[in-house]
Motif scaffolding. Sequence first.
Motif, PDB file in Angstrom:
ATOM      1  N   LEU A  39      38.432  14.345  77.860  1.00 40.32           N
ATOM      2  CA  LEU A  39      39.270  15.252  78.641  1.00 40.32           C
ATOM      3  C   LEU A  39      40.727  15.147  78.187  1.00 40.32           C
ATOM      4  N   HIS A  40      41.258  16.268  77.728  1.00 41.61           N
ATOM      5  CA  HIS A  40      42.609  16.289  77.165  1.00 41.61           C
ATOM      6  C   HIS A  40      43.689  16.261  78.253  1.00 41.61           C
ATOM      7  N   GLY A  41      44.911  16.010  77.819  1.00 41.27           N
ATOM      8  CA  GLY A  41      46.052  15.998  78.727  1.00 41.27           C
ATOM      9  C   GLY A  41      46.646  17.383  78.906  1.00 41.27           C
ATOM     10  N   ARG A  42      47.628  17.465  79.789  1.00 36.39           N
ATOM     11  CA  ARG A  42      48.302  18.738  80.071  1.00 36.39           C
ATOM     12  C   ARG A  42      48.975  19.275  78.803  1.00 36.39           C
ATOM     13  N   GLY A  43      48.782  20.551  78.545  1.00 39.08           N
ATOM     14  CA  GLY A  43      49.407  21.183  77.394  1.00 39.08           C
ATOM     15  C   GLY A  43      48.670  20.955  76.086  1.00 39.08           C
ATOM     16  N   ALA A  44      47.558  20.236  76.153  1.00 37.67           N
ATOM     17  CA  ALA A  44      46.769  19.973  74.938  1.00 37.67           C
ATOM     18  C   ALA A  44      45.497  20.810  74.981  1.00 37.67           C
ATOM     19  N   ASN A  45      44.530  20.465  74.129  1.00 39.18           N
ATOM     20  CA  ASN A  45      43.278  21.231  74.096  1.00 39.18           C
ATOM     21  C   ASN A  45      42.124  20.336  73.668  1.00 39.18           C
ATOM     22  N   ALA A  46      40.944  20.925  73.615  1.00 31.95           N
ATOM     23  CA  ALA A  46      39.744  20.152  73.281  1.00 31.95           C
ATOM     24  C   ALA A  46      39.847  19.529  71.892  1.00 31.95           C
TER      25      ALA A  46
ATOM     26  N   GLU B  20      30.774   7.001  66.564  1.00 27.66           N
ATOM     27  CA  GLU B  20      29.881   7.558  65.547  1.00 27.66           C
ATOM     28  C   GLU B  20      28.476   7.849  66.086  1.00 27.66           C
ATOM     29  N   GLU B  21      28.033   7.095  67.090  1.00 28.68           N
ATOM     30  CA  GLU B  21      26.676   7.266  67.611  1.00 28.68           C
ATOM     31  C   GLU B  21      26.619   8.226  68.799  1.00 28.68           C
ATOM     32  N   TYR B  22      27.739   8.816  69.139  1.00 32.73           N
ATOM     33  CA  TYR B  22      27.825   9.607  70.370  1.00 32.73           C
ATOM     34  C   TYR B  22      27.814  11.117  70.106  1.00 32.73           C
ATOM     35  N   ALA B  23      27.164  11.840  71.020  1.00 33.45           N
ATOM     36  CA  ALA B  23      27.420  13.276  71.131  1.00 33.45           C
ATOM     37  C   ALA B  23      28.724  13.420  71.894  1.00 33.45           C
ATOM     38  N   LEU B  24      29.610  14.260  71.418  1.00 31.63           N
ATOM     39  CA  LEU B  24      30.928  14.416  72.039  1.00 31.63           C
ATOM     40  C   LEU B  24      31.042  15.799  72.665  1.00 31.63           C
ATOM     41  N   LEU B  25      31.417  15.840  73.936  1.00 29.33           N
ATOM     42  CA  LEU B  25      31.648  17.103  74.634  1.00 29.33           C
ATOM     43  C   LEU B  25      33.069  17.098  75.161  1.00 29.33           C
ATOM     44  N   ALA B  26      33.828  18.107  74.794  1.00 32.71           N
ATOM     45  CA  ALA B  26      35.232  18.191  75.205  1.00 32.71           C
ATOM     46  C   ALA B  26      35.495  19.533  75.879  1.00 32.71           C
ATOM     47  N   PRO B  27      35.453  19.572  77.209  1.00 30.03           N
ATOM     48  CA  PRO B  27      35.830  20.801  77.912  1.00 30.03           C
ATOM     49  C   PRO B  27      37.300  21.120  77.662  1.00 30.03           C
ATOM     50  N   GLU B  28      37.628  22.390  77.758  1.00 28.10           N
ATOM     51  CA  GLU B  28      39.019  22.815  77.545  1.00 28.10           C
ATOM     52  C   GLU B  28      39.537  23.509  78.799  1.00 28.10           C
ATOM     53  N   ALA B  29      40.669  23.050  79.293  1.00 31.45           N
ATOM     54  CA  ALA B  29      41.268  23.628  80.497  1.00 31.45           C
ATOM     55  C   ALA B  29      41.905  24.983  80.189  1.00 31.45           C
TER      56      ALA B  29
END
Length: 202
Positions: free
Chosen positions: A21-28, A41-50
């Motif tokens: 989860l990104h900070g304010r003013g940033a993005n996924a 390296e072993e993880y699936a990564l999910l990054a929602p974008e506000a």
Amino acid sequence: MTKIKTAGVPLNQAQKAAILLHGRGANADSILGLSKYLKLEEYALLAPEAEEGSWYPYSFMAPDESNKVALAASLEIIKTAWKQIVDSGVSAEHVVLIGFSQGACLSLEFAAQNAQKLGGVIAFTGGLIGEKVQSDKYSGDFGNTKIFIGSSEKDFHVPLSRINESETLLSRMGAKVKLSIFKDSNHTIRQEEIDWVNGNIL
């Protein structure tokens, strides 16, 4: 429509997953950049974008009503990512929540509202959300989940008092909380924090 960017191991092949989860003013994309430094390296990564780069409009310690609608919507976005992970067959104890600043606050808040044995929570400068920490908002047991909170002792956005209150409540809910508080006043992620997280959670 919620945008959730993915990276790392494809979710249908993964045994571990992380929600970033990104900070304010940033993005996924910016928070996904952390994967260059963290052992994911072993993880699936999910990054929602506000929407418009903000999970909620005001300070995380503003009067509750001012952030209420946006905060509820943001927690639902995380729940969507969570559901995708669990539906794919990855168990909760192999899911890590990772956030910076506003995203760190949101990571802690989501975890506390859904307390259970997790792979870990990594909050780079954050605390539980609300004008005051209200223990009656939270239930469940972390089952010794490791939670990391790193910050400056005089961060402009996140007071040390709220970090300490958060640690007390999370510990009471069965988490093993590690605080790393630094003498500088930088609103950033430090190498020492990366090293501890890589060695102890990931």
